[in-house]
Design a protein around this motif. Sequence first.
Motif, PDB file in Angstrom:
ATOM      1  N   GLY A 439      -3.970  81.997 -69.498  1.00  0.00           N
ATOM      2  CA  GLY A 439      -3.749  82.855 -70.666  1.00  0.00           C
ATOM      3  C   GLY A 439      -3.441  83.891 -70.810  1.00  0.00           C
ATOM      4  O   GLY A 439      -2.177  84.566 -70.856  1.00  0.00           O
ATOM      5  N   ALA A 440      -4.572  85.050 -70.213  1.00  0.00           N
ATOM      6  CA  ALA A 440      -4.538  86.313 -71.265  1.00  0.00           C
ATOM      7  C   ALA A 440      -5.914  86.609 -69.806  1.00  0.00           C
ATOM      8  O   ALA A 440      -6.960  85.928 -69.262  1.00  0.00           O
ATOM      9  CB  ALA A 440      -5.042  86.450 -71.860  1.00  0.00           C
ATOM     10  N   LEU A 441      -6.027  88.075 -69.199  1.00  0.00           N
ATOM     11  CA  LEU A 441      -6.782  88.704 -68.482  1.00  0.00           C
ATOM     12  C   LEU A 441      -7.995  88.327 -69.012  1.00  0.00           C
ATOM     13  O   LEU A 441      -8.824  88.311 -68.757  1.00  0.00           O
ATOM     14  CB  LEU A 441      -6.158  90.324 -67.878  1.00  0.00           C
ATOM     15  CG  LEU A 441      -7.127  90.582 -66.644  1.00  0.00           C
ATOM     16  CD1 LEU A 441      -6.814  89.951 -65.757  1.00  0.00           C
ATOM     17  CD2 LEU A 441      -6.637  92.464 -66.967  1.00  0.00           C
ATOM     18  N   SER A 442      -8.055  88.660 -70.213  1.00  0.00           N
ATOM     19  CA  SER A 442      -9.843  88.288 -71.102  1.00  0.00           C
ATOM     20  C   SER A 442      -9.947  87.351 -70.905  1.00  0.00           C
ATOM     21  O   SER A 442     -11.225  87.501 -71.007  1.00  0.00           O
ATOM     22  CB  SER A 442      -9.278  89.175 -71.882  1.00  0.00           C
ATOM     23  OG  SER A 442      -8.610  88.292 -73.122  1.00  0.00           O
ATOM     24  N   ASP A 443      -9.758  86.421 -70.305  1.00  0.00           N
ATOM     25  CA  ASP A 443      -9.882  85.192 -71.024  1.00  0.00           C
ATOM     26  C   ASP A 443     -11.164  84.142 -69.555  1.00  0.00           C
ATOM     27  O   ASP A 443     -11.251  83.665 -69.705  1.00  0.00           O
ATOM     28  CB  ASP A 443      -8.326  83.853 -70.286  1.00  0.00           C
ATOM     29  CG  ASP A 443      -7.953  83.859 -72.217  1.00  0.00           C
ATOM     30  OD1 ASP A 443      -9.336  84.196 -73.199  1.00  0.00           O
ATOM     31  OD2 ASP A 443      -7.005  83.746 -72.403  1.00  0.00           O
ATOM     32  N   LEU A 444     -10.075  85.394 -68.192  1.00  0.00           N
ATOM     33  CA  LEU A 444     -10.963  84.716 -66.775  1.00  0.00           C
ATOM     34  C   LEU A 444     -12.592  84.779 -66.681  1.00  0.00           C
ATOM     35  O   LEU A 444     -12.954  84.190 -66.224  1.00  0.00           O
ATOM     36  CB  LEU A 444     -10.309  85.956 -65.755  1.00  0.00           C
ATOM     37  CG  LEU A 444     -11.448  85.802 -64.308  1.00  0.00           C
ATOM     38  CD1 LEU A 444     -10.206  84.709 -63.336  1.00  0.00           C
ATOM     39  CD2 LEU A 444     -10.001  86.775 -63.338  1.00  0.00           C
TER      40      LEU A 444
END
Length: 452
Positions: A439-444
């Motif tokens: 859901g967010a780039l930081s979760d990748l």
Amino acid sequence: MSETLEQRAAPAPDGPEQVRAAPIGAPVEGSADEQLPTPTRRANPFRRALAGATEVLGPWARVVWAAAQPVVAVVSGLGWVVLGIGFLATLAGFILGWSELVFLGFVPLAAILVSIAFLFGRSTFRISIHLNPSRVTVGERAIGQVLITNPGSRATTPTRLEVPVGFGLAEFALPAIPKDGEHEELFAVPTNRRAVIPAGPAVSVRGDQLGLLRREVRWTEPVELFVHPETTRLHPTAAGLIRDLEGLVTKTITNNDISFHALRGYVAGDDRRYIHWKSSAKTGQLMVRQFEETRRSQLTMVMTSDSRYYGDADEFELAVSLTASIATQVIIDQVPISVVTDRLALRTHTVTSFLDDTCRLQLAEGTFDTPRTFARETTKRLPAPSVVIIVAGSQLEAQEYRGIQRLFGPDVNVFGIRVERGARASIKDVAGMNVMTVGALSDLSKVMSRAL
């Protein structure tokens, strides 16, 4: 002292928006959220109508149009309106015998005649456009410089310079430049969206203050500003998904490889280097080693750009950022990788060339009937992969990931990345295949580490 400018770059509903530059640091209106293939300029509907009429009237009309075009080209849209009003008013005045109407018709015609004097003159500019830097990440500031020099033998006259930037137009009022003198203009390009933004060509304009007539001279070619997507660094554990110095072991049996599998009896034609002499001595017959075939790591990323599978444009932008983050890490690790979308196979020999290509990605509409067809057609000419990553939006059904997985052999590791802005990071098992929701780039990095 040079003037500092900021350029708007938002498209208008009926053609390119005529915008004026604002001081650097002023709020930016609009966005460059589309791929901008060519710089656009003011449209002249009267000139387009005349050109269209020549196509209907035949070859002789095209010959006449080719001869008259240099003259017709200097008349602006407003100039055609004024010319038409003047002609009609004068004609109506003579027919009706109204001297007042004749006088009113002469006024716009006289304005056109006076405007002709402003077209004469020759400029001796040398103009160059520079973007510093020429590649930025979304949100970073990019400054453009227009450098004008006068190589002539005398000072130039004041003139106007126009530089298209994206769908916008920056206008500069140039003062008189002495012999061998220089003048500099600056403008800032908004970079709040991923895009390829062309700047130029620089065009000097001579004409009257009313804008009835204008003569343009092109001085430069367009230059491009690449606004790269946001990316994030992957955790070393996640990056290990595609690292394998010795390759990936498969279930295919071969006579020549690294990973030992078993022994079998010697057959005429077998390479004697792989005879296992100790076992041969015990059994009394020649025994030959067999191996499990290993393949060099090869990552293939399949990212759909079909608008049917994304909730909105922002979801697509997040998908581009996720794809760019993974591929950038892989390229840095010097692992072979292929990245394909519906309409474009991205270059992956360097990080810069790859990110440049991501700037050109756009949402498409129904390029392929199904996601499986898309994956099959775009990957059939690629090297055999050892790992496949499928990237799509929230509108792609779970079974569609499984359908794509079946295109590849059982020895290929296939992962799915489902992009849904604001969703909680999670991993779902779909018939033995891991589908990661991001859901967010930081979760990748976190979700990929959990998937291993």
